[in-house]
Design a protein around this motif. Structure first.
Motif, PDB file in Angstrom:
ATOM      1  N   ALA A  52       0.836  -1.201   0.000  1.00 37.92           N
ATOM      2  CA  ALA A  52       0.000   0.000   0.000  1.00 37.92           C
ATOM      3  C   ALA A  52       0.865   1.244   0.000  1.00 37.92           C
ATOM      4  O   ALA A  52       0.592   2.217  -0.714  1.00 37.92           O
ATOM      5  N   LEU A  53       1.940   1.182   0.788  1.00 39.95           N
ATOM      6  CA  LEU A  53       2.879   2.304   0.841  1.00 39.95           C
ATOM      7  C   LEU A  53       3.474   2.552  -0.534  1.00 39.95           C
ATOM      8  O   LEU A  53       3.516   3.701  -1.021  1.00 39.95           O
ATOM      9  N   VAL A  74       7.157   9.363  -0.719  1.00 40.37           N
ATOM     10  CA  VAL A  74       7.132   8.388   0.375  1.00 40.37           C
ATOM     11  C   VAL A  74       6.514   9.007   1.623  1.00 40.37           C
ATOM     12  O   VAL A  74       5.713   8.376   2.319  1.00 40.37           O
ATOM     13  N   VAL A  75       6.883  10.271   1.874  1.00 36.96           N
ATOM     14  CA  VAL A  75       6.343  10.926   3.073  1.00 36.96           C
ATOM     15  C   VAL A  75       4.832  11.090   2.936  1.00 36.96           C
ATOM     16  O   VAL A  75       4.077  10.866   3.898  1.00 36.96           O
ATOM     17  N   ARG A  76       4.403  11.468   1.740  1.00 37.26           N
ATOM     18  CA  ARG A  76       2.954  11.601   1.527  1.00 37.26           C
ATOM     19  C   ARG A  76       2.247  10.272   1.757  1.00 37.26           C
ATOM     20  O   ARG A  76       1.196  10.206   2.388  1.00 37.26           O
ATOM     21  N   ALA A  77       2.850   9.219   1.233  1.00 35.65           N
ATOM     22  CA  ALA A  77       2.256   7.893   1.397  1.00 35.65           C
ATOM     23  C   ALA A  77       2.208   7.503   2.874  1.00 35.65           C
ATOM     24  O   ALA A  77       1.209   6.959   3.360  1.00 35.65           O
ATOM     25  N   LEU A  78       3.281   7.838   3.593  1.00 32.81           N
ATOM     26  CA  LEU A  78       3.320   7.521   5.030  1.00 32.81           C
ATOM     27  C   LEU A  78       2.226   8.277   5.769  1.00 32.81           C
ATOM     28  O   LEU A  78       1.568   7.725   6.664  1.00 32.81           O
ATOM     29  N   THR A  96       1.803  24.594   5.782  1.00 31.97           N
ATOM     30  CA  THR A  96       2.583  25.783   6.068  1.00 31.97           C
ATOM     31  C   THR A  96       4.036  25.394   6.371  1.00 31.97           C
ATOM     32  O   THR A  96       4.944  26.189   6.170  1.00 31.97           O
ATOM     33  N   ARG A  97       4.201  24.168   6.837  1.00 32.80           N
ATOM     34  CA  ARG A  97       5.567  23.672   6.988  1.00 32.80           C
ATOM     35  C   ARG A  97       5.858  22.762   5.803  1.00 32.80           C
ATOM     36  O   ARG A  97       4.949  22.301   5.126  1.00 32.80           O
ATOM     37  N   THR A  98       7.102  22.517   5.566  1.00 32.00           N
ATOM     38  CA  THR A  98       7.420  21.673   4.412  1.00 32.00           C
ATOM     39  C   THR A  98       7.058  20.225   4.711  1.00 32.00           C
ATOM     40  O   THR A  98       6.938  19.801   5.857  1.00 32.00           O
ATOM     41  N   LEU A  99       6.906  19.534   3.644  1.00 30.21           N
ATOM     42  CA  LEU A  99       6.540  18.120   3.757  1.00 30.21           C
ATOM     43  C   LEU A  99       7.646  17.314   4.426  1.00 30.21           C
ATOM     44  O   LEU A  99       7.395  16.350   5.140  1.00 30.21           O
ATOM     45  N   LEU A 100       8.870  17.805   4.213  1.00 25.74           N
ATOM     46  CA  LEU A 100       9.997  17.025   4.740  1.00 25.74           C
ATOM     47  C   LEU A 100      10.107  17.143   6.253  1.00 25.74           C
ATOM     48  O   LEU A 100      10.788  16.350   6.894  1.00 25.74           O
ATOM     49  N   ALA A 101       9.422  18.139   6.822  1.00 31.28           N
ATOM     50  CA  ALA A 101       9.446  18.272   8.272  1.00 31.28           C
ATOM     51  C   ALA A 101       8.261  17.529   8.890  1.00 31.28           C
ATOM     52  O   ALA A 101       7.824  17.855   9.986  1.00 31.28           O
ATOM     53  N   SER A 102       7.750  16.584   8.162  1.00 37.27           N
ATOM     54  CA  SER A 102       6.545  15.888   8.615  1.00 37.27           C
ATOM     55  C   SER A 102       6.797  15.143   9.922  1.00 37.27           C
ATOM     56  O   SER A 102       7.871  14.555  10.119  1.00 37.27           O
ATOM     57  N   PRO A 103       5.819  15.186  10.809  1.00 37.30           N
ATOM     58  CA  PRO A 103       5.970  14.490  12.091  1.00 37.30           C
ATOM     59  C   PRO A 103       6.149  12.975  11.920  1.00 37.30           C
ATOM     60  O   PRO A 103       6.800  12.346  12.753  1.00 37.30           O
TER      61      PRO A 103
ATOM     62  N   PRO B  49      15.958   4.289  -7.371  1.00 37.78           N
ATOM     63  CA  PRO B  49      17.286   3.664  -7.245  1.00 37.78           C
ATOM     64  C   PRO B  49      17.934   3.943  -5.893  1.00 37.78           C
ATOM     65  O   PRO B  49      18.948   3.344  -5.569  1.00 37.78           O
ATOM     66  N   ASP B  50      17.335   4.857  -5.119  1.00 37.96           N
ATOM     67  CA  ASP B  50      17.965   5.287  -3.875  1.00 37.96           C
ATOM     68  C   ASP B  50      17.759   4.234  -2.790  1.00 37.96           C
ATOM     69  O   ASP B  50      16.627   3.864  -2.464  1.00 37.96           O
ATOM     70  N   VAL B  51      18.885   3.764  -2.233  1.00 35.77           N
ATOM     71  CA  VAL B  51      18.794   2.739  -1.186  1.00 35.77           C
ATOM     72  C   VAL B  51      18.173   3.323   0.078  1.00 35.77           C
ATOM     73  O   VAL B  51      17.458   2.639   0.802  1.00 35.77           O
ATOM     74  N   ARG B  52      18.421   4.592   0.296  1.00 38.82           N
ATOM     75  CA  ARG B  52      17.917   5.208   1.541  1.00 38.82           C
ATOM     76  C   ARG B  52      16.396   5.216   1.577  1.00 38.82           C
ATOM     77  O   ARG B  52      15.795   4.979   2.630  1.00 38.82           O
ATOM     78  N   LEU B  53      15.799   5.436   0.427  1.00 39.95           N
ATOM     79  CA  LEU B  53      14.330   5.436   0.404  1.00 39.95           C
ATOM     80  C   LEU B  53      13.791   4.040   0.674  1.00 39.95           C
ATOM     81  O   LEU B  53      12.786   3.871   1.375  1.00 39.95           O
ATOM     82  N   ILE B  54      14.476   3.051   0.104  1.00 48.04           N
ATOM     83  CA  ILE B  54      14.041   1.667   0.345  1.00 48.04           C
ATOM     84  C   ILE B  54      14.163   1.332   1.832  1.00 48.04           C
ATOM     85  O   ILE B  54      13.280   0.735   2.438  1.00 48.04           O
ATOM     86  N   ARG B  55      15.275   1.783   2.411  1.00 46.43           N
ATOM     87  CA  ARG B  55      15.452   1.575   3.856  1.00 46.43           C
ATOM     88  C   ARG B  55      14.359   2.312   4.639  1.00 46.43           C
ATOM     89  O   ARG B  55      13.852   1.803   5.643  1.00 46.43           O
ATOM     90  N   LEU B  56      14.021   3.483   4.147  1.00 46.28           N
ATOM     91  CA  LEU B  56      12.987   4.275   4.838  1.00 46.28           C
ATOM     92  C   LEU B  56      11.659   3.517   4.837  1.00 46.28           C
ATOM     93  O   LEU B  56      10.973   3.433   5.865  1.00 46.28           O
TER      94      LEU B  56
END
Lengths: 292, 136
Positions: A52-53, A74-78, A96-103, B49-56
């Motif tokens: 699903a992820l 990936v973060v969105r999927a999570l 308002t915060r970036t996606l990469l700072a997601s909790p 291709p990024d291993v880090r994402l797979i690990r994530l």
């Protein structure tokens, strides 16, 4: 073949590996043992979660016009999958915060920090890619005007074989109806559909009173021969159907028993009849079917 | 203005933490092997291709499973604690915790997974028995 397939079935292998990993996680959490069904369920959930992820991330990448997924996908999927539970900052729809700072990501980082590293029990062999299939393209066959991506023509031998098969089919296909007279009753009729061996002439013969019994001179009473003769005669080549009603059921059974053993003799008898001039046959008809 | 500066500072912190976290994933070995994750990802059309994402992804799955397992462990402990005293004395001998369908389905329900299992499905002859009395 079947057992081999089940052994090398990648999905079963993947499930088995996932089960080991799940069991390791359960052990790390504090379980000492597990019911088989419970472990299987948890394994299934794990596999489904992974898929699903991945599907969610892939869909997110596709919707932004990319084929390769990145961290944001990936973060969105999570976050999507975590929305059942809820997470801190889920209210922030406008980002308002970036996606990469997601909790969720922060929680993952905490998880990685806190939890001991438990590597998988055994090194998993990476599936080697299947050997490249050698596709003979049309270029390899030496035809330059056909695009390269088209599949190759079939080999010449195959075409030849198919052609001859078709001929046989055309000439040999037919319905053989063998009438048989038993105690005056026409009891058996045998239908043979399929490929016959190649021969020069094929003759179809159907009719009432044409069988072996007639040669013997036993023409019986009590037969109701419904001669429908509604066969399709295409250019005089094929005659398909003729139905004989039978009054006596007992005779029919008897005839069926004998039918198999009688087949070769019957054919011989038929040939005799065919050779005889058609005028001799009172209630039957004969069709000569010469091969083209 | 001031607010913006603060948020950008915070963003810098976040970015630093994130890159650090992703870098730490290179050394971290999740329990779910990379090969397995790659298999499932490839099956679902995920290309990276990024291993880090797979690990994530592997870490995320591991976290999810660990949470579910932890919840069912709590359910299991709560169930064992509610057993009446005289039975518990016997139980003190074996402190085994078993992952059962009962606890698991309770835990999974909180995660949006509705597990329906057969009430009387016995996958071993001792399934129906009380976990405490199994060894007797």
């Amino acid at each position: 073949m079947n057992s081999q397939e089940s052994e090398t079935d990648p999905s079963k292998f993947a499930f088995a590996v996932t089960r080991i990993a799940t069991a390791q996680i359960c052990q790390s959490v504090g379980f000492t043992s597990a019911q088989r069904s419970a472990l299987n369920t948890l394994t299934d959930v794990a596999a489904r979660y992974l898929r699903a992820l991945a599907e969610s991330a892939a869909a997110s990448a596709a919707s932004s016009g990319r084929t390769q997924s990145n961290l944001c996908d990936v973060v969105r999927a999570l976050e999507d999958l975590g929305s059942v539970q809820g997470f801190r900052g889920a209210w922030d729809v406008r980002r308002t915060r970036t996606l990469l700072a997601s909790p969720t990501l922060v929680n993952l980082a905490k998880f990685v920090e806190c939890v001991d590293e438990i590597p998988f029990a055994k090194p998993v062999p990476r599936c080697c890619p299947p050997p490249e299939k050698r596709v003979t393209t049309s270029r390899a066959a030496g035809v330059s005007h056909i695009p390269n991506w088209l599949p190759a023509f079939p080999r010449r031998e195959i075409i030849n074989v198919k052609e001859t098969e078709g001929e046989v089919e055309r000439s040999g296909f037919g319905i053989e109806l063998c009438g048989k007279v038993d105690g005056g009753c026409l009891v058996g009729e045998k239908m043979k559909v399929g490929l016959l061996e190649k021969r020069d002439r094929v003759r179809f013969k159907m009719g009432f009173g044409v069988g072996r019994g007639r040669v013997k001179g036993e023409v019986g009473e009590g037969i109701v021969g419904v001669d429908l003769r509604n066969g399709v005669c295409r250019g005089g080549k094929r005659v398909s159907c003729q139905v004989y009603g039978n009054v006596d059921g007992k005779d029919t059974e008897d005839g069926k028993k004998r039918k198999k053993s009688d087949v070769p003799r019957k054919r011989r008898g038929m040939k005799k009849n065919v050779v005889a001039p058609p005028g001799n046959q009172d209630n039957g008809f004969l069709i000569d079917h010469p091969t083209r | 203005m001031n607010n913006n500066q603060q948020s950008s500072e915070g963003r810098h912190d976040d970015d630093a933490a994130l890159s650090e976290f992703l870098a730490s994933l290179m050394d971290y070995t999740p329990t779910i092997p990379d090969e397995l994750v790659e298999h499932y990802l490839a099956k679902s059309g995920f290309q990276c291709p990024d291993v880090r994402l797979i690990r994530l992804v592997a870490v995320a799955t591991q976290k999810f499973i660990a949470e579910v397992a932890n919840d069912s462990l709590q359910h299991c402990k709560a169930r064992q604690a509610s057993i009446i005293k005289d039975k518990r004395d016997k139980q003190q001998k074996d402190k085994r915790t078993i992952l059962t369908m009962e606890d698991l389905s309770k835990a999974l329900r909180e995660y949006g997974v509705n597990v329906k299992h057969q009430e009387y499905f016995a996958d071993s002859p001792t399934t129906g028995l009380d976990p405490a009395s199994r060894d007797e």
